[in-house]
Structure formats: structure tokens, C-alpha cells
Design a protein around this motif. Structure first.
Motif, short mmCIF file in Angstrom:
data_model
loop_
_atom_site.label_atom_id
_atom_site.label_comp_id
_atom_site.label_asym_id
_atom_site.label_seq_id
_atom_site.Cartn_x
_atom_site.Cartn_y
_atom_site.Cartn_z
N LYS A 1 -5.17 4.50 12.51
CA LYS A 1 -4.58 4.05 11.25
C LYS A 1 -3.28 4.79 10.96
O LYS A 1 -2.37 4.24 10.34
CB LYS A 1 -5.57 4.21 10.11
CG LYS A 1 -5.12 3.51 8.84
CD LYS A 1 -6.20 3.43 7.80
CE LYS A 1 -5.67 2.69 6.59
NZ LYS A 1 -6.67 2.65 5.52
N TYR A 2 -3.17 6.04 11.41
CA TYR A 2 -1.92 6.78 11.23
C TYR A 2 -0.78 6.04 11.91
O TYR A 2 0.32 5.96 11.39
CB TYR A 2 -2.05 8.21 11.75
CG TYR A 2 -1.03 9.13 11.13
CD1 TYR A 2 -1.35 9.86 10.00
CD2 TYR A 2 0.27 9.22 11.64
CE1 TYR A 2 -0.41 10.68 9.38
CE2 TYR A 2 1.21 10.04 11.04
CZ TYR A 2 0.87 10.76 9.91
OH TYR A 2 1.80 11.56 9.31
N MET B 1 8.50 11.38 7.20
CA MET B 1 8.10 10.29 6.31
C MET B 1 9.30 9.40 5.96
O MET B 1 9.17 8.19 5.89
CB MET B 1 7.45 10.84 5.04
CG MET B 1 6.13 11.57 5.27
SD MET B 1 4.85 10.59 6.08
CE MET B 1 4.80 11.37 7.70
N LYS B 2 10.47 10.00 5.78
CA LYS B 2 11.68 9.20 5.53
C LYS B 2 11.96 8.28 6.70
O LYS B 2 12.41 7.15 6.53
CB LYS B 2 12.89 10.10 5.27
CG LYS B 2 12.91 10.70 3.88
CD LYS B 2 14.17 11.54 3.68
CE LYS B 2 14.16 12.20 2.32
NZ LYS B 2 15.31 13.09 2.12
N GLY B 3 11.69 8.77 7.91
CA GLY B 3 11.90 7.96 9.10
C GLY B 3 10.99 6.75 9.16
O GLY B 3 11.34 5.73 9.78
N TYR C 1 0.11 5.01 3.96
CA TYR C 1 -1.07 5.66 4.51
C TYR C 1 -0.69 7.01 5.14
O TYR C 1 -1.35 8.02 4.90
CB TYR C 1 -1.77 4.79 5.55
CG TYR C 1 -2.94 5.52 6.17
CD1 TYR C 1 -4.13 5.66 5.46
CD2 TYR C 1 -2.85 6.12 7.42
CE1 TYR C 1 -5.20 6.38 5.99
CE2 TYR C 1 -3.91 6.83 7.96
CZ TYR C 1 -5.08 6.95 7.23
OH TYR C 1 -6.14 7.66 7.76
N ALA C 2 0.38 7.01 5.92
CA ALA C 2 0.80 8.26 6.58
C ALA C 2 1.06 9.35 5.55
O ALA C 2 0.62 10.49 5.73
CB ALA C 2 2.05 8.02 7.43
N ARG C 3 1.74 9.02 4.48
CA ARG C 3 2.01 10.02 3.44
C ARG C 3 0.71 10.55 2.83
O ARG C 3 0.61 11.73 2.52
CB ARG C 3 2.87 9.41 2.34
CG ARG C 3 4.32 9.39 2.65
CD ARG C 3 5.15 8.85 1.45
NE ARG C 3 6.56 8.89 1.75
CZ ARG C 3 7.20 7.94 2.41
NH1 ARG C 3 6.57 6.87 2.82
NH2 ARG C 3 8.50 8.07 2.68
N SER C 4 -0.26 9.68 2.66
CA SER C 4 -1.51 10.07 1.99
C SER C 4 -2.34 11.05 2.81
O SER C 4 -3.18 11.75 2.24
CB SER C 4 -2.34 8.84 1.64
OG SER C 4 -2.97 8.29 2.79
N VAL C 5 -2.12 11.11 4.13
CA VAL C 5 -2.95 11.98 4.97
C VAL C 5 -2.12 13.03 5.72
O VAL C 5 -2.60 13.63 6.66
CB VAL C 5 -3.82 11.17 5.96
CG1 VAL C 5 -4.84 10.33 5.22
CG2 VAL C 5 -2.97 10.34 6.89
#
Length: 120
Positions: free
Chosen positions: A12-13, A46-48, A20-24
Motif C-alpha cells: 500500500k505504501y 512526500m513533496k515528490g 497514505y504515505a504521509r499517514s505512515v
């Protein structure tokens, strides 16, 4: 968490998008990506993801899993696909820690398979 749950989280990542990536991801996470991205902190990574074409699918091969206390490490060969691009193949490693707020990514590294095989 079970080993299977870690692998689902890792999948999922890759495919779950930036929210989702930010949340984990921990705020102090470190990412090591192929050139030209290089070594990035969590904020830059995360900006990427913002506006990037998401991965449509990913499969993991040659899996390795280690879990000791609040740390889990997943290592594998990824085959990832994006719309309109060739399959991305890389050797990867992700480290997750249970920091009291649940399991979150602390580190992720990717080495394109062609580079890894050239060094063999």
C-alpha cells in the motif's frame, strides 16, 4: 503485526498514494533513491509524491523479513508498474518502527536492479 500485514502495508505504501504515505511515514524518515533524487528527508520525499503518476501495481520477490521488538525490516526485489512507463525493477529495503502511534516508516532505500546486477 504479522509478517503478512507488514507486506500488505509495504504494498500500500507503493500504491496507496501520497495521503497514505504521509499517514505512515515518520517526520524524521530518510529515503535513499536512485540518482538524481538521492538522499531525501521525509518532507522532500512526500513533496515528490505530490503530482507524481502513482504506481499501478507492485510485486515483491526474494522477500526477507526481520522483526525484533519495535523494529521491522523488509528487503525485497520490487517490480513496479506505472501507466505509460516500463516496469521499474529495484532492490529495496524499508524499516518500520512502532513509535507508540503504530507502525510507521523510518527508512526506505531503492537500488535499480540494473545497477545492482552490474556491480555483481
Amino acid at each position: 503485526m504479522t509478517e503478512a500485514e507488514f507486506w500488505k502495508m509495504e504494498e500500500k505504501y507503493w500504491t496507496g498514494g501520497s495521503d497514505y504515505a504521509r499517514s505512515v511515514t515518520r517526520d524524521d524518515a530518510v529515503f535513499v533513491f536512485p540518482y538524481p533524487a538521492g538522499i531525501l528527508n521525509a518532507e522532500a520525499s512526500m513533496k515528490g509524491l505530490d503530482g507524481a503518476v502513482p504506481w499501478r501495481s507492485v510485486t515483491f520477490h526474494d522477500r526477507s523479513f526481520t522483526h525484533q521488538g519495535p523494529v521491522a525490516v523488509l528487503a525485497y526485489k520490487a517490480h513496479a508498474e506505472r501507466e505509460g512507463e516500463a516496469t521499474f525493477v529495484a532492490l529495496c529495503a524499508s524499516t518500520y518502527v512502532d513509535d507508540g502511534d503504530g507502525w510507521r516508516l523510518m527508512s526506505h532505500q531503492q537500488t535499480p536492479a540494473a545497477i545492482a546486477e552490474a556491480g555483481a
